[in-house]
Write a protein that holds these residues in place. Sequence first.
Motif, PDB file in Angstrom:
ATOM      1  N   SER A 267       0.817  -1.213   0.000  1.00 52.86           N
ATOM      2  CA  SER A 267       0.000   0.000   0.000  1.00 52.86           C
ATOM      3  C   SER A 267       0.854   1.269   0.000  1.00 52.86           C
ATOM      4  O   SER A 267       0.331   2.373  -0.106  1.00 52.86           O
TER       5      SER A 267
ATOM      6  N   ILE B  66       4.382   1.132  -4.927  1.00 59.39           N
ATOM      7  CA  ILE B  66       3.466   1.092  -6.080  1.00 59.39           C
ATOM      8  C   ILE B  66       4.151   1.676  -7.318  1.00 59.39           C
ATOM      9  O   ILE B  66       4.068   1.128  -8.415  1.00 59.39           O
TER      10      ILE B  66
ATOM     11  N   TRP C 244      -0.519  -8.036 -11.592  1.00 61.68           N
ATOM     12  CA  TRP C 244      -1.113  -6.961 -10.802  1.00 61.68           C
ATOM     13  C   TRP C 244      -2.267  -7.490  -9.960  1.00 61.68           C
ATOM     14  O   TRP C 244      -2.414  -7.143  -8.780  1.00 61.68           O
TER      15      TRP C 244
ATOM     16  N   TYR D 133      -2.744  -7.214  -6.169  1.00 58.47           N
ATOM     17  CA  TYR D 133      -3.878  -6.381  -5.756  1.00 58.47           C
ATOM     18  C   TYR D 133      -5.171  -6.999  -6.296  1.00 58.47           C
ATOM     19  O   TYR D 133      -5.712  -6.558  -7.305  1.00 58.47           O
TER      20      TYR D 133
ATOM     21  N   PHE E  60      -4.867  -7.813  -0.333  1.00 63.97           N
ATOM     22  CA  PHE E  60      -3.516  -7.812  -0.902  1.00 63.97           C
ATOM     23  C   PHE E  60      -3.054  -9.242  -1.129  1.00 63.97           C
ATOM     24  O   PHE E  60      -3.490 -10.172  -0.447  1.00 63.97           O
TER      25      PHE E  60
END
Length: 227
Positions: free
Chosen positions: A46, A51, A64, A68, A74
Amino acid sequence: EAALHLTNEKDNFHRLTRLLMCGGVSLLRAKFDSFHSPTDLPLRLSDPVIIDQLKGARLSQPEWECLYPPSGTFGKSADFDITLTFRLLRTICNLTEPLTGWNGLPNSSDHSLEADLVRIKYYRNSVYGHNQTMEITDSVFRDLWKEISEALLRIAGSINNEKRDEWKKAIDKSLHDPLTVEGQRYVDELQLWYKNDMDVKDTLIEVKDQLHQIQQTLGKLENNRFI
């Protein structure tokens, strides 16, 4: 019929594939966990800095979504395949690119973690190069087994001595254990790992070509201003 006939050379190929795919995946996940523990990983994923680093790694859409998930949670390292684990180690674990780069075989004296990660990929290509015949001679097998095993053991030792001892026993056992029907799954995973890396490399080449074309166009426009 000849291709299906079991030979010592085919045994060699499948043992190396098992060492890379079964051993490598588990150990590299453990090494990643030593940088970002499962309890710490959600917080790290996060982080805006992380990121941005991941965006620069040009992850695929499935990768990805593994990090996520659409559910809003997560990802967990237990779900990462070897391709994603390698990219995460290189991208968000503060590793330094070896002097010979991320693709060239490192110097024999370089026993750093980064160099051993490159060795695993380099020798993966050596094994994959025998994929059509799925046969590796005894002399080549001995060299590859030694190089791959030593790299894996150094990675395990960088976690702790207990982990190294555990992997030493597992690798020695794997050398003599009977091969199982799972062998083809390891071959398929090896092929996928190689393909994923090649896809990323092709994309980077395409991006570089596009940037080169843009630079040429901008250069022509700049020259035209003074004509």
